[in-house]
Design a protein around this motif. Sequence first.
Motif, mmCIF file in Angstrom:
data_model
loop_
_atom_site.group_PDB
_atom_site.id
_atom_site.type_symbol
_atom_site.label_atom_id
_atom_site.label_comp_id
_atom_site.label_asym_id
_atom_site.label_seq_id
_atom_site.Cartn_x
_atom_site.Cartn_y
_atom_site.Cartn_z
ATOM 1 N N PRO A 513 0.815 -1.225 0.000
ATOM 2 C CA PRO A 513 0.000 0.000 0.000
ATOM 3 C C PRO A 513 0.848 1.274 0.000
ATOM 4 O O PRO A 513 0.507 2.246 -0.674
ATOM 5 C CB PRO A 513 -0.841 -0.129 1.275
ATOM 6 C CG PRO A 513 -0.136 -1.145 2.114
ATOM 7 C CD PRO A 513 0.540 -2.077 1.169
ATOM 8 N N ASN A 514 1.947 1.282 0.727
ATOM 9 C CA ASN A 514 2.738 2.513 0.775
ATOM 10 C C ASN A 514 3.302 2.866 -0.595
ATOM 11 O O ASN A 514 3.333 4.033 -0.984
ATOM 12 C CB ASN A 514 3.883 2.389 1.781
ATOM 13 C CG ASN A 514 3.370 2.476 3.205
ATOM 14 O OD1 ASN A 514 2.327 3.080 3.462
ATOM 15 N ND2 ASN A 514 4.096 1.865 4.137
ATOM 16 N N PHE A 517 0.318 4.149 -2.747
ATOM 17 C CA PHE A 517 -0.188 5.462 -2.338
ATOM 18 C C PHE A 517 0.877 6.555 -2.475
ATOM 19 O O PHE A 517 0.552 7.727 -2.572
ATOM 20 C CB PHE A 517 -0.798 5.401 -0.937
ATOM 21 C CG PHE A 517 -2.176 4.802 -0.939
ATOM 22 C CD1 PHE A 517 -3.284 5.588 -1.196
ATOM 23 C CD2 PHE A 517 -2.374 3.439 -0.750
ATOM 24 C CE1 PHE A 517 -4.565 5.039 -1.240
ATOM 25 C CE2 PHE A 517 -3.644 2.871 -0.789
ATOM 26 C CZ PHE A 517 -4.741 3.673 -1.037
ATOM 27 N N ALA A 518 2.128 6.164 -2.513
ATOM 28 C CA ALA A 518 3.177 7.152 -2.815
ATOM 29 C C ALA A 518 2.976 7.746 -4.207
ATOM 30 O O ALA A 518 3.387 8.867 -4.478
ATOM 31 C CB ALA A 518 4.557 6.505 -2.723
ATOM 32 N N VAL A 588 10.198 7.786 -1.922
ATOM 33 C CA VAL A 588 9.211 8.286 -0.960
ATOM 34 C C VAL A 588 9.253 7.454 0.326
ATOM 35 O O VAL A 588 9.240 7.988 1.431
ATOM 36 C CB VAL A 588 7.778 8.214 -1.548
ATOM 37 C CG1 VAL A 588 6.749 8.703 -0.539
ATOM 38 C CG2 VAL A 588 7.706 9.022 -2.841
ATOM 39 N N ARG B 326 -5.432 7.087 10.093
ATOM 40 C CA ARG B 326 -4.498 5.966 10.287
ATOM 41 C C ARG B 326 -3.636 5.771 9.048
ATOM 42 O O ARG B 326 -4.105 5.987 7.934
ATOM 43 C CB ARG B 326 -5.288 4.663 10.496
ATOM 44 C CG ARG B 326 -5.733 4.433 11.922
ATOM 45 C CD ARG B 326 -6.361 3.051 12.049
ATOM 46 N NE ARG B 326 -5.365 1.985 11.894
ATOM 47 C CZ ARG B 326 -5.677 0.699 11.788
ATOM 48 N NH1 ARG B 326 -6.944 0.315 11.792
ATOM 49 N NH2 ARG B 326 -4.737 -0.205 11.668
ATOM 50 N N VAL B 328 -2.055 4.134 5.904
ATOM 51 C CA VAL B 328 -2.732 3.286 4.932
ATOM 52 C C VAL B 328 -2.218 1.848 4.979
ATOM 53 O O VAL B 328 -2.917 0.919 4.573
ATOM 54 C CB VAL B 328 -2.583 3.911 3.523
ATOM 55 C CG1 VAL B 328 -1.152 3.785 3.018
ATOM 56 C CG2 VAL B 328 -3.540 3.309 2.539
ATOM 57 N N ASP B 329 -1.020 1.652 5.493
ATOM 58 C CA ASP B 329 -0.487 0.289 5.580
ATOM 59 C C ASP B 329 -0.872 -0.398 6.893
ATOM 60 O O ASP B 329 -0.420 -1.501 7.172
ATOM 61 C CB ASP B 329 1.036 0.290 5.412
ATOM 62 C CG ASP B 329 1.744 1.062 6.527
ATOM 63 O OD1 ASP B 329 1.049 1.596 7.422
ATOM 64 O OD2 ASP B 329 2.983 1.128 6.515
ATOM 65 N N PRO B 342 1.826 8.401 2.834
ATOM 66 C CA PRO B 342 2.719 8.415 1.673
ATOM 67 C C PRO B 342 2.645 9.705 0.848
ATOM 68 O O PRO B 342 3.676 10.206 0.403
ATOM 69 C CB PRO B 342 2.258 7.205 0.852
ATOM 70 C CG PRO B 342 1.645 6.276 1.839
ATOM 71 C CD PRO B 342 1.039 7.156 2.899
#
Lengths: 596, 596
Positions: A513-514, A517-518, A588, B326, B328-329, B342
Motif C-alpha cells: 500500500p505505501n 499510495f506514494a 518516498v 491511520r 494506509v499500511d 505516503p
Amino acid sequence: MTYRAPVKDMLFAMKELANIDAVAQLPGFEDAGLDTAQAVLEECAKLNEDVVAPLNWEGDINPSFFKDGKVTATPGFKEAFDQYTQGGWQGLHHPTDFGGQGLPKLIHAACQEMVNAANMSFALCPLLTDGAIEALLTAGSEEQKAAFIPKMIDGTWTGTMNLTEPQAGSDLAAVRTRAEPQPDGTYKIFGTKIFITWGEHDMAENLVHLVLARVVGAPEGVKGISLFIVPKFLVNADGSLGARNDVHCVSIEHKMGIKASPTAVLQYGDNGGAIGYLVGQENRGLEYMFVMMNAARYGVGIQGLAIADRAYQRAVAYARDRVQSRPVDGSLPAAAPIIHHPDVRRMLMTMRAFTEGCRAMALVGGAAYDAAHHHPDADVRKQNQTFYEFLVPLIKGYSTEMSLEVTSLGVQVHGGMGFIEETGAAQHYRDAKILTIYEGTTAIQANDLIGRKTARDGGQAAKAIAGQIEATEQALAARSSEAAQAFAKRLGAARRAFIDVVDFVAGQTKASPNAVFAGSVNYLMLAGNLVAGWQMGRALLVAEDRLAEGEDAAFMQAKITTARFYGDHILTRVPGLRDSIVEGAAGVTDMALEAF
Amino acid sequence: MTYRAPVKDMLFAMKELANIDAVAQLPGFEDAGLDTAQAVLEECAKLNEDVVAPLNWEGDINPSFFKDGKVTATPGFKEAFDQYTQGGWQGLHHPTDFGGQGLPKLIHAACQEMVNAANMSFALCPLLTDGAIEALLTAGSEEQKAAFIPKMIDGTWTGTMNLTEPQAGSDLAAVRTRAEPQPDGTYKIFGTKIFITWGEHDMAENLVHLVLARVVGAPEGVKGISLFIVPKFLVNADGSLGARNDVHCVSIEHKMGIKASPTAVLQYGDNGGAIGYLVGQENRGLEYMFVMMNAARYGVGIQGLAIADRAYQRAVAYARDRVQSRPVDGSLPAAAPIIHHPDVRRMLMTMRAFTEGCRAMALVGGAAYDAAHHHPDADVRKQNQTFYEFLVPLIKGYSTEMSLEVTSLGVQVHGGMGFIEETGAAQHYRDAKILTIYEGTTAIQANDLIGRKTARDGGQAAKAIAGQIEATEQALAARSSEAAQAFAKRLGAARRAFIDVVDFVAGQTKASPNAVFAGSVNYLMLAGNLVAGWQMGRALLVAEDRLAEGEDAAFMQAKITTARFYGDHILTRVPGLRDSIVEGAAGVTDMALEAF
C-alpha cells in the motif's frame, strides 16, 4: 476587464462531446436539448457578466466581515444573490416539485462554470446550498424536503455543510460533535465546527446547517456519525421563522483568497444545545454526506476550470494590450503587443488547453450523471454511474491542480503588473489555491481514485475507459492530417502509460500500500491529464469534420490547434508520471522519518 | 515556527560538489576554506535565525508604508538591518579595500540563502545594495567607488537599481528617462521609474540610486542608454550629506507578497532636475547594468531555493505535529501524524529534492564564478566564466519556477490551515510569485539561455556540460547499488533529451525563431532540471562513499534517498519536455491571433 462566458465552447462540448441530444432523450429531459441549453446559457451569461463578475474584485478588497456574531457580506452581494435566486438559477437542476427547473446536470454544469468564473466567492453560497439540497433529496423525510428545499431554491434560505472540526479534517472518523436525543424526537447538538463556508451571513433570512455529529452512545469511527439539520432560526409549522437556535458564529478566518466568502467557526450548544433534526437514520450520516460531497466535489472541479478561464481571459486581454519588445522573428518593425511573443503564446495556449480539456471532461461527466440517474435501462444507468464515479476525482483533483498552474501563468503573462493586486491576476492565483484543498484535498481524491475506483474492481472501470480511448486513437490515426497523427501518437503513449499504472495499482494496493499510495496523486494527475486529453482528441476529430463541412472555420481551426497543443505540451507529461508511479516509490518510502 | 539554517547541507555541497578546497587555492582566498566557511555560516545562521526570521510574518501583516513621500519600514527592520550591516554581512564578498570581507561568492551564496529564507522582503535591501556595489566596482571611477561603496558596505547608505519605466519593463530599449549634461560635468535627470525595490525607506541615511537614462541626443534603443548615480541626498566633499536631491517617492505598490519590501515609484526632476553622476562612459549603461543584473539574477535564484527551504521546514514541522487518519499500511493502530502518509511524504520529498538540487547547482555556480574571477590561468578563468554564464539563467529561472511548486506544496501539506494567513505557509506562496518575474522573467532568462548561451556558440557550452554529465552517469552506472543504477538511467534519459534540444536550438534558432522560442521556457526548465539533477547524482556518489567510510550515516542515507527521489520524480519530467520543445511548436505558432 470583463468576463465573457464561453458559450460557444460550452455548446460545442455539449453537442459534440457530451451528446446533449442523447440527454434530451432521457425521460424528463425532453425539452432540454441544444436549443434550450443555448437559451439558458445566454441568459445565464448576461447575469454573470453584468452583475456577478463586476463584484469579484470588490469582494477581495472589501471582504465579508465579522462583528458581534454577525457577518456582513461584501456590498452588492446580497442584491446580486437576490437576482441570482429570483432568476431561478439556484434551482436549475433541482426537481420541479420543489420549485426547481428540473434541467440536466449537463446544462447546470455550464451555468455553474459561469457564476464561478464571474465570482468564486459569491458562487460558493449557491454551491453549498446545492449540496444541502442534494443531501435532503437523498435522505430527508418528505416533511423535511417540503419544509426546507423550496426556500433554499428560491433563495430565502441558504444551506451549509458542517463536517470539519479542529481535530477532524480529512479524517471524519474523528468527529466529536455530540447529539443528545430528546423526548420529542429532536436532538440537542453540542460542538465546534470550523471552515464552514458561508456559515454565517446576511444574504438570506435563515441558514440551514447540515451537521455531522455523533449520537451519544454511537459506535466509534465513521460508522457512528449521523446527519442533522440545524437551522439558524427554528421553523414554525406554518413555515415562518421561530426562535434563534443555539448555533453561533464566533469568528471568521483571515484567508489568502476567496475573501468575500465567509469561512465561519460555528459553536453549537453553548447555551443549552442547538436543536437538530435527524436526517434519515442514525449512524448513516457519512453516507448521506457523501451525496453532498460528491455534488460539491464535481462543483469544485468546475470552479477550477472556471477560474482558469477567467485567468485566461484576463491574460489574453493584457497580452493584446501591453506593448513590449520587437517580435523575435523580426516580423514587425517595432515593439509589439506581447501576444506576438512565442512564450506568451505558449503560456496562453497552456491556459486555454487546460481549460478546454477540463471543461470537456466535466461536461462529459455531467452527461454521464444524467444518464446514470435518468436512463430507463438499468444497465446503462450502472455503466454511466461507474464512469461518472471514476471521473469525479479527476474532475475535482485534476481541474483544480491545473487551475494552480493556469492562474500562476495568468500572473506571469502580466509580468510585474501581475504582482500588483489592482491588476486582478493575483486574486485568481490566491483564490485558486483553496480548490486543491477543500471538499477533499487532491490526496483525498487520489485515495478515492485508487481505492474505491481502481483497486476495488481490479482496474475494470479504468480499463474500460482505456478501451474507449483506444478507439479515439484509432480514429485519429486513420486521419491524414498532421494534427490528428501527432495527437494519436501522444494519446497512445499516454494510454499505454495509464494501463501500466492501472495494472500496478490493481496489483499492488493490497501487497504494497505505501508504494501505491506514494504514487496516488501522480496517478490522479496522469488519469486526469489523459481523460481530459482524450476529450481534446475527440474534439479534434469533430472539428476536422466540421471544418470540412464549412462550419465556423475560425472556431474549428482554433479547436484543432488547441487540441494539438494539449497533445504536444500536456499529454507529453504522462509517460514521466508513469515512471514516477511505477518505479519511484523508493524515494518516498525509504526516507527515515527523523531525516525530514 | 523557527527557521533553521541548513548549515550541514550547505557545507556538504561546498565541500563535496563545489570543491571549496579548490576555491581556497585561488589567490586572495587562501583563508576561505571549509573551516572558515563553517565558522561564517554558523555565525550567519545565528543572526538570521534569531533576529531576521522572526520579523518575516511581522512584515506581512505590518508592511512598509508610504505617507507624504516617506516610507517607513516594518517595525524591527531597521534594528535588524543595523545588526546585519554591523556584523559585516553586507560586505561579505566585497573587496577589503572598501571595507568588505573579501570572501568568495561560494560562501556569500550560502549566507545569502539564509537571509532570504529568514525574510525575503528584508533580504531584498542588501541584495539591491550588492547590485549597486557590483556596478560601481565594474564601471565607477575611483572617486565614485571611494565615495559610495564603503558607506553602502557599512550600511549607512543603501543602493537601488532603477531600470523599469511604465513603458519599459522587459524591453529596456524603451527607456525614456532623460539626462541633460550640465556645464559642471554632472547631469540633470528627468523621468519616472517604477518597481524600484527599497526605492525609499528609513533604514539608512541615504539611498544611492543607480539609474538608466538617455543622454539628450543619444541613439535610440539600448545603445543610447547610460548609467547614473543619483543619490537621494547629495554628498559633500567631506562625505557628509548635502542638499536633498530632486528624486522623490510618489507612491509604493500594493502587492500580493513581499509586502515589507517597499516597491517605489520614483519621480526624477519634477523640481528642476535630479543631479546625477555618469558612471563609466555615456551609452554603455546597459552593459554596466548587466553586471548588476547578473549578480541580482544569481541572487534571485538563491531567493528561490531559500524560500523553498523555508516552506519545506514549515511543512515538515506541521506534518510531524498534525494528527489525522491511520496510516494506509495499517502500521499504527490509530490516527498518526500526517508525515506517516505516503502522499505527504511525497510532497515533502518533492520540496526537499528541488531545494537540495537547486542549492547544489547554485553553489557549484558560485564556485565557478570565483574561479572565473580569481584563477591565475586565463583559460581556466574563461572555461569557468562560460560555465557560470550558462548556469545563471538556470539558477535564476529554474530555482524560482520550482519555488512556486514548492511553496504551493507547502500550503497543500497544511490542508485547510494552509489557506489561513496566520499559519504562514500562504505568505511563502504569495512571496515566491515575484521571483519568476523580477530581474527578468523566466521567459527573459530563457531567451538569454537560447540566444547568448546556446545558439551563439552552436551549443558548445551546453555540449561540454552534457559531456561532464555523461561522466557522472558512467560513474553511477558502475556502482552496484539500486539507487545509483536507477539514477544513472534517469540521468542518461535526461541528458539525451537535452542533447536533442540543444541540437534543435543550435540548428533552428535562425531559420525558425518562432518555433525555437516557443520552447524557450521548456528548454530552460529542462536544462535546469538536468543540471540540478546532475548535482544530485554527484551527491549520491559522494554520499555512498562517505556512508561506506562510516561518515554521518543518517545524513548520507537521506542524501541518497533524496537524490533517488529527484531522479524518479523530477528528472522523469525531462523527456516529455524534450517532446514539447522539439515537436511541439505547431500548437503555439499556428494559433491565429484573433482566435485567442
